[in-house]
Design an enzyme around this catalytic site. Sequence first.
Site, PDB file in Angstrom:
ATOM      1  N   HIS A 134       3.934   9.601  -8.845  1.00 52.05           N
ATOM      2  CA  HIS A 134       2.981   8.724  -8.164  1.00 52.05           C
ATOM      3  C   HIS A 134       1.571   9.319  -8.261  1.00 52.05           C
ATOM      4  O   HIS A 134       1.413  10.548  -8.291  1.00 52.05           O
ATOM      5  CB  HIS A 134       3.398   8.574  -6.694  1.00 52.05           C
ATOM      6  CG  HIS A 134       2.719   7.463  -5.974  1.00 52.05           C
ATOM      7  ND1 HIS A 134       1.475   7.608  -5.405  1.00 52.05           N
ATOM      8  CD2 HIS A 134       3.106   6.188  -5.728  1.00 52.05           C
ATOM      9  CE1 HIS A 134       1.134   6.458  -4.831  1.00 52.05           C
ATOM     10  NE2 HIS A 134       2.095   5.585  -5.014  1.00 52.05           N
ATOM     11  N   PHE A 176      -2.563  -1.092  -5.064  1.00 55.72           N
ATOM     12  CA  PHE A 176      -3.532  -0.021  -5.336  1.00 55.72           C
ATOM     13  C   PHE A 176      -4.990  -0.450  -5.214  1.00 55.72           C
ATOM     14  O   PHE A 176      -5.896   0.385  -5.260  1.00 55.72           O
ATOM     15  CB  PHE A 176      -3.294   0.609  -6.721  1.00 55.72           C
ATOM     16  CG  PHE A 176      -1.972   1.313  -6.835  1.00 55.72           C
ATOM     17  CD1 PHE A 176      -1.778   2.561  -6.252  1.00 55.72           C
ATOM     18  CD2 PHE A 176      -0.906   0.717  -7.493  1.00 55.72           C
ATOM     19  CE1 PHE A 176      -0.553   3.213  -6.351  1.00 55.72           C
ATOM     20  CE2 PHE A 176       0.332   1.347  -7.584  1.00 55.72           C
ATOM     21  CZ  PHE A 176       0.503   2.602  -7.016  1.00 55.72           C
ATOM     22  N   TYR A 213      -2.276  -1.162   1.822  1.00 58.12           N
ATOM     23  CA  TYR A 213      -3.038  -0.208   2.623  1.00 58.12           C
ATOM     24  C   TYR A 213      -3.090  -0.724   4.062  1.00 58.12           C
ATOM     25  O   TYR A 213      -3.199  -1.930   4.294  1.00 58.12           O
ATOM     26  CB  TYR A 213      -4.461  -0.079   2.091  1.00 58.12           C
ATOM     27  CG  TYR A 213      -4.556   0.497   0.689  1.00 58.12           C
ATOM     28  CD1 TYR A 213      -4.135   1.789   0.402  1.00 58.12           C
ATOM     29  CD2 TYR A 213      -5.100  -0.257  -0.347  1.00 58.12           C
ATOM     30  CE1 TYR A 213      -4.245   2.322  -0.876  1.00 58.12           C
ATOM     31  CE2 TYR A 213      -5.219   0.268  -1.637  1.00 58.12           C
ATOM     32  CZ  TYR A 213      -4.790   1.554  -1.894  1.00 58.12           C
ATOM     33  OH  TYR A 213      -4.899   2.072  -3.160  1.00 58.12           O
ATOM     34  N   ASP A 269       3.606  -0.598  -0.406  1.00 56.97           N
ATOM     35  CA  ASP A 269       3.189  -1.624   0.548  1.00 56.97           C
ATOM     36  C   ASP A 269       1.676  -1.566   0.691  1.00 56.97           C
ATOM     37  O   ASP A 269       1.040  -0.650   0.182  1.00 56.97           O
ATOM     38  CB  ASP A 269       3.912  -1.474   1.896  1.00 56.97           C
ATOM     39  CG  ASP A 269       3.673  -0.132   2.563  1.00 56.97           C
ATOM     40  OD1 ASP A 269       3.196   0.806   1.889  1.00 56.97           O
ATOM     41  OD2 ASP A 269       3.973  -0.005   3.759  1.00 56.97           O
TER      42      ASP A 269
END
Length: 220
Positions: A184, A75, A64, A62
């Site tokens: 991740h 990202f 920031y 989701d």
Amino acid sequence: MIQNDWDEVLKIVFESPGFKKFYNIVEEEYKNKTIFPPKDHIFNALKLTPYKNVKVVIVGQDPYHGTGEAHGLSFSVQKGIKVPPSLKNIYKELENDLGITPPDNGDLTLWAKQGVLLLNAVLTVEKDKAASHRNLGWERLTDYIIKTLNLKEEPIVFILWGNFAKEKKAYITNPHHLVLTSAHPSPFSANYGFFGSKPFSKTNNFLIENHIAPINWDLK
């Protein structure tokens, strides 16, 4: 809604009573709370990367949740904003993989314009409350997006980092496509399989093998 071919691809969703009801809830959230990204940036990933142009999909969780960070691309952060830890690690892997020196900002728009769909599974978030809009309803739309991309005849690379993104692998059944998975890039997990995974060179090698122009990953 999007102003490109995604409008036709997603028409059945956008015109459904369920989506309209859900989107009314999103609009109420924007009226009553501080929600990110800015409302006109919610669909930036789709606006910058039309359906017909998608070569690569990088799935995020989701947006920031800090002020000024999110702008609708997984990202990515807007220029002038400090590069977040996960993106720093993405840049480290990019340098190790392809020798590309990291840029001085975290804006991934240049990737999006080349056909890299930077798609978060959830497209909005409340300020300072990570994952606050998870299970609100966005997942139905973004899962459908992945399913429609799976139907494309043209080969696509799906990059799934972390367990949350890996769940989307269930929707990628077309053997024409390449699915790359790893840990991740978060500082908590990057050392457990993200570093050294070489997603950027693997992506370009696959695209070239399929007579598709590779991505220029250099953001400078």
